[in-house]
Design a protein around this motif. Structure first.
Motif, PDB file in Angstrom:
ATOM      1  N   GLU A  83       0.933  -1.151  -0.001  1.00  0.00           N
ATOM      2  CA  GLU A  83       0.014   0.062   0.104  1.00  0.00           C
ATOM      3  C   GLU A  83       0.799   1.246  -0.046  1.00  0.00           C
ATOM      4  OE1 GLU A  83      -0.629  -2.737   1.987  1.00  0.00           O
ATOM      5  OE2 GLU A  83      -2.183  -3.280   0.719  1.00  0.00           O
ATOM      6  N   GLN A  84       2.010   1.339   0.644  1.00  0.00           N
ATOM      7  CA  GLN A  84       2.762   2.402   0.684  1.00  0.00           C
ATOM      8  C   GLN A  84       3.510   2.366  -0.501  1.00  0.00           C
ATOM      9  OE1 GLN A  84       5.220   1.141   4.223  1.00  0.00           O
ATOM     10  NE2 GLN A  84       4.550   2.841   5.449  1.00  0.00           N
ATOM     11  N   VAL A  85       3.948   1.448  -1.225  1.00  0.00           N
ATOM     12  CA  VAL A  85       4.524   1.513  -2.551  1.00  0.00           C
ATOM     13  C   VAL A  85       3.379   2.076  -3.671  1.00  0.00           C
ATOM     14  CG1 VAL A  85       5.269  -0.040  -4.473  1.00  0.00           C
ATOM     15  CG2 VAL A  85       5.904  -0.309  -2.189  1.00  0.00           C
ATOM     16  N   LEU A  86       2.056   1.735  -3.664  1.00  0.00           N
ATOM     17  CA  LEU A  86       1.105   2.298  -4.317  1.00  0.00           C
ATOM     18  C   LEU A  86       0.919   3.627  -4.062  1.00  0.00           C
ATOM     19  CD1 LEU A  86      -0.979   1.297  -6.283  1.00  0.00           C
ATOM     20  CD2 LEU A  86      -2.461   0.514  -4.633  1.00  0.00           C
ATOM     21  N   ASP A  87       0.883   4.268  -2.829  1.00  0.00           N
ATOM     22  CA  ASP A  87       0.900   5.525  -2.592  1.00  0.00           C
ATOM     23  C   ASP A  87       2.051   6.488  -3.418  1.00  0.00           C
ATOM     24  OD1 ASP A  87      -1.247   5.203  -0.770  1.00  0.00           O
ATOM     25  OD2 ASP A  87      -0.236   5.164   0.756  1.00  0.00           O
ATOM     26  N   ILE A  88       3.223   5.785  -3.379  1.00  0.00           N
ATOM     27  CA  ILE A  88       4.265   6.343  -4.319  1.00  0.00           C
ATOM     28  C   ILE A  88       4.282   6.493  -5.715  1.00  0.00           C
ATOM     29  CG2 ILE A  88       6.786   6.175  -4.738  1.00  0.00           C
ATOM     30  CD1 ILE A  88       7.026   5.277  -1.751  1.00  0.00           C
ATOM     31  N   VAL A  89       3.834   5.177  -6.381  1.00  0.00           N
ATOM     32  CA  VAL A  89       3.602   4.985  -7.765  1.00  0.00           C
ATOM     33  C   VAL A  89       2.494   5.447  -8.443  1.00  0.00           C
ATOM     34  CG1 VAL A  89       5.697   3.458  -7.805  1.00  0.00           C
ATOM     35  CG2 VAL A  89       3.472   2.764  -7.654  1.00  0.00           C
ATOM     36  N   LYS A  90       1.149   5.206  -7.632  1.00  0.00           N
ATOM     37  CA  LYS A  90      -0.091   5.682  -8.290  1.00  0.00           C
ATOM     38  C   LYS A  90      -0.550   4.641  -9.090  1.00  0.00           C
ATOM     39  CE  LYS A  90       0.235   9.452  -5.657  1.00  0.00           C
ATOM     40  NZ  LYS A  90      -0.029   9.431  -4.003  1.00  0.00           N
ATOM     41  N   ILE A  91       0.372   3.510  -9.506  1.00  0.00           N
ATOM     42  CA  ILE A  91      -0.254   2.748 -10.450  1.00  0.00           C
ATOM     43  C   ILE A  91      -0.246   1.400  -9.876  1.00  0.00           C
ATOM     44  CG2 ILE A  91       0.110   1.581 -12.906  1.00  0.00           C
ATOM     45  CD1 ILE A  91       1.805   4.036 -13.353  1.00  0.00           C
ATOM     46  N   PRO A  92      -1.338   0.570  -9.753  1.00  0.00           N
ATOM     47  CA  PRO A  92      -1.281  -0.774  -9.283  1.00  0.00           C
ATOM     48  C   PRO A  92      -0.383  -1.712  -9.921  1.00  0.00           C
ATOM     49  CG  PRO A  92      -3.718  -0.020  -9.761  1.00  0.00           C
ATOM     50  CD  PRO A  92      -2.644   0.790 -10.208  1.00  0.00           C
ATOM     51  N   GLY A  93       0.271  -2.550  -9.097  1.00  0.00           N
ATOM     52  CA  GLY A  93       1.286  -3.523  -9.809  1.00  0.00           C
ATOM     53  C   GLY A  93       0.333  -4.881  -9.940  1.00  0.00           C
ATOM     54  N   LYS A  94       0.948  -5.613 -10.776  1.00  0.00           N
ATOM     55  CA  LYS A  94       0.294  -7.144 -11.278  1.00  0.00           C
ATOM     56  C   LYS A  94       0.880  -7.869 -10.423  1.00  0.00           C
ATOM     57  CE  LYS A  94      -0.420 -10.164 -14.849  1.00  0.00           C
ATOM     58  NZ  LYS A  94       0.200 -10.729 -16.129  1.00  0.00           N
ATOM     59  N   GLU A  95       0.315  -8.745  -9.562  1.00  0.00           N
ATOM     60  CA  GLU A  95       0.789  -9.782  -8.638  1.00  0.00           C
ATOM     61  C   GLU A  95       1.422 -10.953  -9.609  1.00  0.00           C
ATOM     62  OE1 GLU A  95       0.022 -12.559  -4.953  1.00  0.00           O
ATOM     63  OE2 GLU A  95      -1.438 -11.148  -5.273  1.00  0.00           O
ATOM     64  N   ALA A  96       2.907 -11.132 -10.025  1.00  0.00           N
ATOM     65  CA  ALA A  96       3.358 -11.820 -10.742  1.00  0.00           C
ATOM     66  C   ALA A  96       3.306 -13.612 -10.263  1.00  0.00           C
ATOM     67  CB  ALA A  96       4.684 -11.368 -11.353  1.00  0.00           C
ATOM     68  N   ALA A  97       3.645 -13.514  -9.101  1.00  0.00           N
ATOM     69  CA  ALA A  97       3.659 -14.600  -8.470  1.00  0.00           C
ATOM     70  C   ALA A  97       3.650 -14.608  -6.888  1.00  0.00           C
ATOM     71  CB  ALA A  97       5.308 -15.216  -8.575  1.00  0.00           C
ATOM     72  N   SER A  98       3.183 -15.588  -6.298  1.00  0.00           N
ATOM     73  CA  SER A  98       3.115 -15.581  -4.665  1.00  0.00           C
ATOM     74  C   SER A  98       3.364 -17.093  -4.243  1.00  0.00           C
ATOM     75  CB  SER A  98       1.772 -14.935  -4.191  1.00  0.00           C
ATOM     76  OG  SER A  98       0.762 -15.717  -4.854  1.00  0.00           O
ATOM     77  N   GLY A  99       3.611 -17.101  -3.198  1.00  0.00           N
ATOM     78  CA  GLY A  99       3.737 -18.193  -2.563  1.00  0.00           C
ATOM     79  C   GLY A  99       4.258 -18.212  -1.005  1.00  0.00           C
ATOM     80  N   GLY A 100       3.908 -18.645  -0.175  1.00  0.00           N
ATOM     81  CA  GLY A 100       3.854 -18.737   1.216  1.00  0.00           C
ATOM     82  C   GLY A 100       3.643 -17.258   1.624  1.00  0.00           C
ATOM     83  N   ASN A 101       5.128 -16.608   2.099  1.00  0.00           N
ATOM     84  CA  ASN A 101       5.029 -15.302   2.680  1.00  0.00           C
ATOM     85  C   ASN A 101       5.457 -14.342   1.561  1.00  0.00           C
ATOM     86  OD1 ASN A 101       7.550 -16.504   2.782  1.00  0.00           O
ATOM     87  ND2 ASN A 101       7.895 -15.327   4.717  1.00  0.00           N
ATOM     88  N   VAL A 102       5.930 -14.788   0.468  1.00  0.00           N
ATOM     89  CA  VAL A 102       6.358 -14.048  -0.744  1.00  0.00           C
ATOM     90  C   VAL A 102       5.546 -13.615  -1.587  1.00  0.00           C
ATOM     91  CG1 VAL A 102       8.508 -13.950  -2.290  1.00  0.00           C
ATOM     92  CG2 VAL A 102       8.500 -15.152  -0.174  1.00  0.00           C
ATOM     93  N   GLN A 103       5.324 -12.445  -1.952  1.00  0.00           N
ATOM     94  CA  GLN A 103       4.671 -11.931  -3.322  1.00  0.00           C
ATOM     95  C   GLN A 103       5.541 -11.033  -4.265  1.00  0.00           C
ATOM     96  OE1 GLN A 103       3.054 -10.814  -0.099  1.00  0.00           O
ATOM     97  NE2 GLN A 103       2.025 -12.544   0.148  1.00  0.00           N
ATOM     98  N   VAL A 104       5.252 -11.209  -5.493  1.00  0.00           N
ATOM     99  CA  VAL A 104       6.106 -10.584  -6.220  1.00  0.00           C
ATOM    100  C   VAL A 104       5.050  -9.547  -7.330  1.00  0.00           C
ATOM    101  CG1 VAL A 104       7.772 -10.509  -8.349  1.00  0.00           C
ATOM    102  CG2 VAL A 104       7.861 -12.182  -6.480  1.00  0.00           C
ATOM    103  N   TYR A 105       5.259  -8.635  -7.183  1.00  0.00           N
ATOM    104  CA  TYR A 105       4.473  -7.646  -8.372  1.00  0.00           C
ATOM    105  C   TYR A 105       5.287  -6.889  -9.400  1.00  0.00           C
ATOM    106  CZ  TYR A 105       0.938  -7.730  -4.649  1.00  0.00           C
ATOM    107  OH  TYR A 105       0.064  -8.044  -3.796  1.00  0.00           O
TER     108      TYR A 105
END
Length: 129
Positions: A83-105
């Motif tokens: 959410e803090q990253v989104l406040d900076i860039v103003k463009i939603p990222g695409k969740e490219a991968a996730s597993g366990g406690n890791v997410q990649v946007y």
């Protein structure tokens, strides 16, 4: 018992010969092609690939990058939430991968990824562009 060993030996030899033959003997050239509504027409025979009309050049790809400035990128720090990253860039990222406690946007297109942010336990671990 000796016959079973002989059969096993002969089977092993035949299998090895078949493998060698598959590697050594020429195979007929097979042509493949691919097309889709949102992709260029690609054709080739495994040894070369031809891109036909519709494949954008590098400048066109780079021109499609998201509107994220170097200052915005620099403001993203380890420990921030998505959410803090989104406040900076103003463009939603695409969740490219996730597993366990890791997410990649990712931010960008399928052809050109401008920025990647990896979060571990919901906090920015790394970024790249």
């Amino acid at each position: 018992m000796a016959n079973i060993k002989k059969i096993g030996l002969y089977t092993g030899i035949l299998g090895a010969l078949a493998s060698v033959a598959a590697l050594v003997l020429p195979t007929p050239a097979v042509s493949h092609s691919s097309s889709g509504n949102n992709s260029p027409v690609i054709s080739g025979n495994g040894n070369n690939v031809n891109y036909q009309s519709g494949f954008p050049d590098l400048e066109t790809i780079r021109a499609q990058r998201p509107n994220i400035s170097d200052q915005q990128y620099a403001a993203i720090k380890p420990g921030m939430t998505y959410e803090q990253v989104l406040d900076i860039v103003k463009i939603p990222g695409k969740e490219a991968a996730s597993g366990g406690n890791v997410q990649v946007y990712t931010w960008g297109t399928e052809v050109y990824v401008y920025m990647v942010v990896t979060l571990v336990d919901g906090k920015v671990q790394s970024k790249s562009h």
